[in-house]
Design a protein around this motif. Sequence first.
Motif: not given
Length: 165
Positions: A159-165
Amino acid sequence: MSGSFADSYLGRLRAIIGPRPVLMPGARVIVENPAGEILLIRRGDFQLWSWPAGSAEMGQTIEDTARTELREETGLVAGPLTPIGFASHPEHDRVAYPHGDVLYAYAMIFHATAWEGELRADGHESLDVQFFAQDALPEDRTGTVDRTLGVLHRFRASGGVFQLI
């Protein structure tokens, strides 16, 4: 980057430090057309398919970096850019260039679905530019393609959660 590599911030830094590892902020852009296809470039350095991407220049915002790299490498001028993730994995975002330089990328990942311009490779950083179906990606691609595309899929699923990879 306008002009030569030697004139860029990273080029000037390399003149001082040589091929030693360096941390470098930058941006990647996932361009997606209405059919859901994604834009990849065939990189001039590795001869592999990857994202339009590059290192920040002194005085640029990270969004400016994304827009500049997209325009220079593909001929496209991005409309709205949505930041969807950030890549900084010490193994996966380590770039060892064919000539020996090593870079650890810290890259903001943007998503674009609107643009203007004519698609074209610049003949140096990008040797070819093409849209690909997400389930029919070229086999000769960098590892960042799958990891970064995963960011887009998780961003949407969450739903639009910013992702850290």
